[in-house]
Design a protein around this motif. Sequence first.
Motif, PDB file in Angstrom:
ATOM      1  N   GLY A  95      32.226 -36.256  39.426  1.00  0.00           N
ATOM      2  CA  GLY A  95      32.821 -35.116  38.753  1.00  0.00           C
ATOM      3  C   GLY A  95      32.143 -34.877  37.418  1.00  0.00           C
ATOM      4  N   PHE A  96      32.558 -33.831  36.768  1.00  0.00           N
ATOM      5  CA  PHE A  96      31.980 -33.523  35.462  1.00  0.00           C
ATOM      6  C   PHE A  96      32.344 -34.581  34.432  1.00  0.00           C
ATOM      7  CE2 PHE A  96      31.741 -29.211  37.272  1.00  0.00           C
ATOM      8  CZ  PHE A  96      30.411 -28.959  37.022  1.00  0.00           C
ATOM      9  N   GLU A  97      33.541 -35.187  34.577  1.00  0.00           N
ATOM     10  CA  GLU A  97      33.939 -36.243  33.645  1.00  0.00           C
ATOM     11  C   GLU A  97      33.020 -37.446  33.770  1.00  0.00           C
ATOM     12  OE1 GLU A  97      36.197 -34.952  35.907  1.00  0.00           O
ATOM     13  OE2 GLU A  97      37.089 -33.506  34.518  1.00  0.00           O
ATOM     14  N   GLY A  98      32.689 -37.787  35.010  1.00  0.00           N
ATOM     15  CA  GLY A  98      31.778 -38.907  35.229  1.00  0.00           C
ATOM     16  C   GLY A  98      30.392 -38.626  34.684  1.00  0.00           C
ATOM     17  N   GLN A 150      29.711 -36.601  32.144  1.00  0.00           N
ATOM     18  CA  GLN A 150      29.814 -36.668  30.690  1.00  0.00           C
ATOM     19  C   GLN A 150      29.876 -38.120  30.227  1.00  0.00           C
ATOM     20  OE1 GLN A 150      33.254 -34.273  29.902  1.00  0.00           O
ATOM     21  NE2 GLN A 150      32.058 -32.377  29.726  1.00  0.00           N
ATOM     22  N   GLU A 151      30.548 -38.964  30.996  1.00  0.00           N
ATOM     23  CA  GLU A 151      30.640 -40.378  30.654  1.00  0.00           C
ATOM     24  C   GLU A 151      29.265 -41.041  30.709  1.00  0.00           C
ATOM     25  OE1 GLU A 151      32.780 -44.035  32.807  1.00  0.00           O
ATOM     26  OE2 GLU A 151      34.110 -42.336  32.361  1.00  0.00           O
ATOM     27  N   GLN A 202      26.421 -39.527  30.301  1.00  0.00           N
ATOM     28  CA  GLN A 202      25.660 -38.974  29.189  1.00  0.00           C
ATOM     29  C   GLN A 202      26.052 -39.643  27.874  1.00  0.00           C
ATOM     30  OE1 GLN A 202      26.369 -34.831  28.486  1.00  0.00           O
ATOM     31  NE2 GLN A 202      24.537 -34.586  27.225  1.00  0.00           N
ATOM     32  N   GLU A 203      27.329 -39.843  27.636  1.00  0.00           N
ATOM     33  CA  GLU A 203      27.784 -40.504  26.413  1.00  0.00           C
ATOM     34  C   GLU A 203      27.295 -41.950  26.352  1.00  0.00           C
ATOM     35  OE1 GLU A 203      31.994 -40.028  26.504  1.00  0.00           O
ATOM     36  OE2 GLU A 203      31.902 -37.882  26.027  1.00  0.00           O
TER      37      GLU A 203
END
Length: 110
Positions: free
Chosen positions: A91-94, A96-97, A99-100
């Motif tokens: 998902g997009f959350e994964g 972003q995680e 990337q962070e």
Amino acid sequence: MERQQLPNSTLILIFGILSIIGCCCYGVLGIIFGIIALVMAKRATEIYNAQPESYTGYQNVKTGKILSIIGLVLSVIYVIFMIIALIIYGGFEGLQEIQEEFVREVQQNQ
């Protein structure tokens, strides 16, 4: 006048082959080798077109150029597929995680 080998003709062929093989390495190596081979092939083609009677090995340049285009296309398709798979899987959350986490690692290494 003796005909000489076209500069980098064999290397262009090798890079074209490596671009196809490199598409299996997450596409990154295929893109790198494909772009290098295309740039070198453009330069070799310009040299050959200026004096075609002076050089041999143009067949290697043409073959290497074709192989590098194939490798570049396969690599780009693979990279797009991996990005889509990451988005679907995490998902997009994964995404972003990931990337962070990458940014944190880069900051720690500096």
